[in-house]
Design an enzyme around this catalytic site. Structure first.
Site, PDB file in Angstrom:
ATOM      1  N   TYR A   1     -23.927   7.798  -6.061  1.00 28.96           N
ATOM      2  CA  TYR A   1     -22.956   7.397  -5.031  1.00 28.96           C
ATOM      3  C   TYR A   1     -23.100   5.910  -4.730  1.00 28.96           C
ATOM      4  O   TYR A   1     -22.110   5.196  -4.582  1.00 28.96           O
ATOM      5  CB  TYR A   1     -23.149   8.212  -3.750  1.00 28.96           C
ATOM      6  CG  TYR A   1     -22.037   7.970  -2.763  1.00 28.96           C
ATOM      7  CD1 TYR A   1     -20.862   8.728  -2.828  1.00 28.96           C
ATOM      8  CD2 TYR A   1     -22.137   6.963  -1.797  1.00 28.96           C
ATOM      9  CE1 TYR A   1     -19.814   8.486  -1.954  1.00 28.96           C
ATOM     10  CE2 TYR A   1     -21.093   6.721  -0.919  1.00 28.96           C
ATOM     11  CZ  TYR A   1     -19.929   7.484  -0.999  1.00 28.96           C
ATOM     12  OH  TYR A   1     -18.898   7.239  -0.136  1.00 28.96           O
TER      13      TYR A   1
ATOM     14  N   PHE B   1       5.909  -8.889  -8.374  1.00 31.29           N
ATOM     15  CA  PHE B   1       5.673  -7.629  -9.056  1.00 31.29           C
ATOM     16  C   PHE B   1       5.793  -6.525  -8.002  1.00 31.29           C
ATOM     17  O   PHE B   1       5.438  -6.728  -6.847  1.00 31.29           O
ATOM     18  CB  PHE B   1       4.311  -7.571  -9.762  1.00 31.29           C
ATOM     19  CG  PHE B   1       4.163  -6.267 -10.502  1.00 31.29           C
ATOM     20  CD1 PHE B   1       4.901  -6.025 -11.646  1.00 31.29           C
ATOM     21  CD2 PHE B   1       3.373  -5.251  -9.995  1.00 31.29           C
ATOM     22  CE1 PHE B   1       4.842  -4.789 -12.282  1.00 31.29           C
ATOM     23  CE2 PHE B   1       3.309  -4.018 -10.635  1.00 31.29           C
ATOM     24  CZ  PHE B   1       4.038  -3.782 -11.775  1.00 31.29           C
ATOM     25  N   THR B   2       6.277  -5.356  -8.429  1.00 32.67           N
ATOM     26  CA  THR B   2       6.644  -4.293  -7.478  1.00 32.67           C
ATOM     27  C   THR B   2       5.536  -3.951  -6.474  1.00 32.67           C
ATOM     28  O   THR B   2       5.738  -4.052  -5.266  1.00 32.67           O
ATOM     29  CB  THR B   2       7.038  -3.027  -8.264  1.00 32.67           C
ATOM     30  OG1 THR B   2       5.975  -2.704  -9.169  1.00 32.67           O
ATOM     31  CG2 THR B   2       8.317  -3.255  -9.072  1.00 32.67           C
TER      32      THR B   2
ATOM     33  N   ARG C   1      13.738  -2.340 -15.752  1.00 35.98           N
ATOM     34  CA  ARG C   1      13.222  -3.424 -14.916  1.00 35.98           C
ATOM     35  C   ARG C   1      14.438  -4.255 -14.528  1.00 35.98           C
ATOM     36  O   ARG C   1      14.744  -5.274 -15.112  1.00 35.98           O
ATOM     37  CB  ARG C   1      12.193  -4.285 -15.666  1.00 35.98           C
ATOM     38  CG  ARG C   1      10.887  -3.593 -15.955  1.00 35.98           C
ATOM     39  CD  ARG C   1       9.861  -3.622 -14.830  1.00 35.98           C
ATOM     40  NE  ARG C   1       9.913  -2.546 -13.870  1.00 35.98           N
ATOM     41  CZ  ARG C   1       8.861  -2.048 -13.237  1.00 35.98           C
ATOM     42  NH1 ARG C   1       7.654  -2.481 -13.504  1.00 35.98           N
ATOM     43  NH2 ARG C   1       8.985  -1.119 -12.328  1.00 35.98           N
TER      44      ARG C   1
ATOM     45  N   ASP D   1      -3.215 -12.932  -9.989  1.00 32.59           N
ATOM     46  CA  ASP D   1      -3.119 -11.573 -10.516  1.00 32.59           C
ATOM     47  C   ASP D   1      -3.576 -11.660 -11.967  1.00 32.59           C
ATOM     48  O   ASP D   1      -2.844 -12.120 -12.839  1.00 32.59           O
ATOM     49  CB  ASP D   1      -1.682 -11.043 -10.411  1.00 32.59           C
ATOM     50  CG  ASP D   1      -1.581  -9.602 -10.899  1.00 32.59           C
ATOM     51  OD1 ASP D   1      -2.452  -9.183 -11.682  1.00 32.59           O
ATOM     52  OD2 ASP D   1      -0.627  -8.907 -10.510  1.00 32.59           O
TER      53      ASP D   1
ATOM     54  N   LYS E   1      -4.853  -2.709 -18.037  1.00 32.72           N
ATOM     55  CA  LYS E   1      -4.130  -3.472 -19.060  1.00 32.72           C
ATOM     56  C   LYS E   1      -5.132  -4.199 -19.962  1.00 32.72           C
ATOM     57  O   LYS E   1      -5.663  -3.604 -20.875  1.00 32.72           O
ATOM     58  CB  LYS E   1      -3.177  -4.465 -18.380  1.00 32.72           C
ATOM     59  CG  LYS E   1      -1.912  -3.822 -17.808  1.00 32.72           C
ATOM     60  CD  LYS E   1      -2.131  -3.128 -16.502  1.00 32.72           C
ATOM     61  CE  LYS E   1      -0.852  -2.838 -15.746  1.00 32.72           C
ATOM     62  NZ  LYS E   1      -1.092  -2.102 -14.503  1.00 32.72           N
TER      63      LYS E   1
ATOM     64  N   PHE F   1      12.174   3.166  -8.093  1.00 33.87           N
ATOM     65  CA  PHE F   1      12.332   3.373  -9.534  1.00 33.87           C
ATOM     66  C   PHE F   1      11.472   4.510 -10.071  1.00 33.87           C
ATOM     67  O   PHE F   1      11.800   5.120 -11.069  1.00 33.87           O
ATOM     68  CB  PHE F   1      12.028   2.073 -10.300  1.00 33.87           C
ATOM     69  CG  PHE F   1      10.674   1.497  -9.987  1.00 33.87           C
ATOM     70  CD1 PHE F   1      10.498   0.660  -8.899  1.00 33.87           C
ATOM     71  CD2 PHE F   1       9.581   1.810 -10.769  1.00 33.87           C
ATOM     72  CE1 PHE F   1       9.252   0.136  -8.596  1.00 33.87           C
ATOM     73  CE2 PHE F   1       8.326   1.291 -10.482  1.00 33.87           C
ATOM     74  CZ  PHE F   1       8.164   0.460  -9.374  1.00 33.87           C
TER      75      PHE F   1
HETATM   76  N1  F0G Z   1       0.003  -6.528 -11.242  1.00 32.61           N
HETATM   77  C1  F0G Z   1       0.682  -6.476 -12.395  1.00 32.61           C
HETATM   78  C2  F0G Z   1       1.121  -7.754 -13.039  1.00 32.61           C
HETATM   79  C3  F0G Z   1       0.991  -5.249 -12.967  1.00 32.61           C
HETATM   80  O1  F0G Z   1       1.662  -5.219 -14.111  1.00 32.61           O
HETATM   81  C4  F0G Z   1       0.555  -4.054 -12.330  1.00 32.61           C
HETATM   82  C5  F0G Z   1       0.882  -2.754 -12.883  1.00 32.61           C
HETATM   83  C6  F0G Z   1      -0.153  -4.153 -11.132  1.00 32.61           C
HETATM   84  C7  F0G Z   1      -0.414  -5.410 -10.624  1.00 32.61           C
HETATM   85  C8  F0G Z   1      -0.608  -2.932 -10.379  1.00 32.61           C
HETATM   86  O2  F0G Z   1      -1.678  -2.364 -11.010  1.00 32.61           O
HETATM   87  O3  F0G Z   1      -0.833  -0.114 -11.715  1.00 32.61           O
HETATM   88  O4  F0G Z   1      -3.262  -0.662 -11.714  1.00 32.61           O
HETATM   89  O5  F0G Z   1      -2.068  -0.364  -9.588  1.00 32.61           O
HETATM   90  N2  F0G Z   1       1.730  -2.604 -13.761  1.00 32.61           N
HETATM   91  C9  F0G Z   1       2.070  -1.366 -14.427  1.00 32.61           C
HETATM   92  C10 F0G Z   1       3.192  -1.630 -15.385  1.00 32.61           C
HETATM   93  C11 F0G Z   1       2.321  -0.219 -13.534  1.00 32.61           C
HETATM   94  O6  F0G Z   1       3.656  -0.663 -15.993  1.00 32.61           O
HETATM   95  O7  F0G Z   1       3.600  -2.779 -15.559  1.00 32.61           O
HETATM   96  P1  F0G Z   1      -1.961  -0.784 -11.004  1.00 32.61           P
END
Ligand code: F0G
Length: 461
Positions: free
Chosen positions: A76, A128-129, A386, A219, A262, A453
């Site tokens: 833990y 980014f979303t 997108r 990021d 990624k 989305f």
């Molecule tokens: N920042 C970027 C540039 C991303 O592409 C993503 C996720 C995140 C942050 C968030 O990270 O998913 O680990 O919580 N991108 C995925 C995509 C979902 O399909 O582009 P996460």
């Protein structure tokens, strides 16, 4: 593409284990798509042939990473794997402190909560979303300060992820530095087409930020892929290793959020890293509330081990050449066939320009959503919208945000698909392009409140 040079991106690995794929019939695909409300996020993966929905967590791990899983120390507190990961993050990203999180948005949540006050403004190189949503949930407003070329799918600017320093200065002048907790810089820029930011530009951002006493948060999700573009195209960096460049990029910033799913060649994981002791103190307090103890942050020990090993593997130049080379192979095939895609080809994906592909559809008939659905019908390939659906609604007016870019993303999992898969992909897109004029639009019949989305449903018009 230079055909004589094709071998240059051949993969520096071979296949040890395979995962069978199911070929599904047209009737099955029609049924599955209708059941999913024409939203590729709602398809079952077993109904998909080539899954190009995302490069997130879909990577193939190496034998060394799998072996690393067996070395998981599932304590833990104070897991050995945490310290291994911390050492690797310090070595290659250069930040002093590490806060592990279950994935990228966990890190975004923490940093947004710690740094943003209601009424704050966060400038960045395109939203980014999840990043923007966490900024908004903390009371902030994101302002896009990316260069104009990023919104032009045909511009071949090599660093379309660059910040427009004039736009950034104007935002600081307008709102005042006290209202700007940090500048949010992504490398590479996902929504612009996986476009890199240059080191020179990042240095410009840092200088401006320093002048006003504003932090820069990177990021770093695909920063290693960004480093490859810097090495290849930004003068003066040819002789550096990817590791040198990554470290240099991070040194120009104060902190980073990371989705390890990624660059780091794993299936789950993320982190927040920073230099500032006080910021670390606060983030470490919050991680315990939302993710888990500060030495695991929602991850198993084995996950942290796989990440630590993945850091070294992803910085290997031969690997990265094959990674980017595969994406460019598909991109060049599509360009040769006259398919409208975002140029230049980015790091993790090919983006089809749905506005140009389905010129006859107005944006409120969701051309990119439709194109993604059509590609699935054609050959069981799963891609992602997108465009207007991803952009959501304006917080103040409640109207659709109408982004200039209306794209379909074909995203490449790392070390997963073969060159023959790539050929099938190119052939399928060409086939849909041939009959594009017959494709009709969609209407939205269900819309969730956040990140619509993911779960929205559509019907054909
Ligand atoms: N920042 C970027 C540039 C991303 O592409 C993503 C996720 C995140 C942050 C968030 O990270 O998913 O680990 O919580 N991108 C995925 C995509 C979902 O399909 O582009 P996460």
């Amino acid at each position: 593409m230079d055909k004589t040079n094709r071998r240059s991106w051949a993969e520096p690995f071979k296949i040890k284990m395979v995962e069978p794929l199911r070929i599904i019939s047209r009737e099955e695909r029609e049924r599955a798509l209708a059941g999913a409300g024409y939203n590729t996020f709602l398809l079952r993966s077993e109904d998909v042939y080539l899954d190009l929905l995302t490069d997130s967590g879909t990577n193939a791990m190496s034998d060394r990473q799998w072996a690393g899983l067996m070395m998981g120390d599932e304590a833990y507190a104070g897991s050995r794997n945490f310290y291994h990961l911390e050492a690797k993050v310090r070595q290659h990203y250069g930040y002093k402190h590490l806060v592990p999180t279950h994935q990228g948005r966990g890190a975004e949540h923490l940093i947004s909560r710690v740094l943003i006050k209601p009424g704050d403004v966060i400038p960045g190189n395109m939203y980014f979303t999840t990043t923007r949503l966490h900024q908004e949930l903390a009371g902030g407003t994101f302002v896009d300060v990316i260069i104009d070329e990023a919104h032009d799918t045909e511009s071949t600017h090599p660093f379309k992820g660059d910040v427009d320093l004039k736009k950034l200065a104007a935002v600081i002048e307008k709102h005042g530095a006290a209202k700007i907790p940090y500048i949010s810089v992504a490398a590479t820029v996902n929504m612009a087409g996986g476009q890199p930011i240059s080191l020179g530009n990042l240095r410009g951002v840092r200088d401006l930020a320093r002048k006003y006493g504003i932090k820069v948060v990177l990021d770093a999700t695909r920063a290693m892929e960004n480093a490859f573009f810097i090495k290849r195209s930004e003068k003066g960096n040819e002789g550096k290793t990817l590791a040198d460049i990554l470290l240099e990029m991070c040194s120009l910033t104060d902190a980073c959020t990371m989705s390890a799913k990624k660059d780091l060649l794993v299936n789950i994981g993320g982190f927040l890293a920073m230099n500032d002791d006080a910021l670390f103190e606060e983030a470490r307090n919050l991680v315990v509330v939302y993710e888990g103890l500060h030495t695991y942050g929602g991850l198993a020990g084995r996950d942290m081990e796989a990440m630590a090993i993945g850091i070294e593997e992803a910085l290997d130049l031969d690997y990265m050449k094959s990674r980017i080379g595969q994406v460019e192979y598909v991109g060049n095939g599509l360009i040769e066939a006259g398919i409208p895609i975002v140029r230049p080809v980015g790091g993790h994906a090919i983006f089809l320009d749905a506005r140009k592909f389905l010129q006859h559809l107005p944006q409120d008939q969701f051309p990119a959503q439709r194109l993604a659905a059509e590609l699935y019908l054609e050959s069981g390939i799963r891609s992602m919208e997108r465009g207007i659906v991803s952009a959501g609604r304006d917080k103040a007016t409640g109207k659709h945000n109408c982004p200039k870019l209306e794209l379909v993303r074909l995203t490449f999992p790392r070390r997963v698909y073969t060159q023959a898969h790539c050929d099938v992909l190119v052939e399928s897109v060409i086939e849909v392009f041939r009959r594009r004029e017959k494709i009709r639009g969609l209407k939205m019949v269900y819309e969730p409140k956040y990140l619509r989305f993911f779960q929205a449903r559509f019907e054909p018009l």
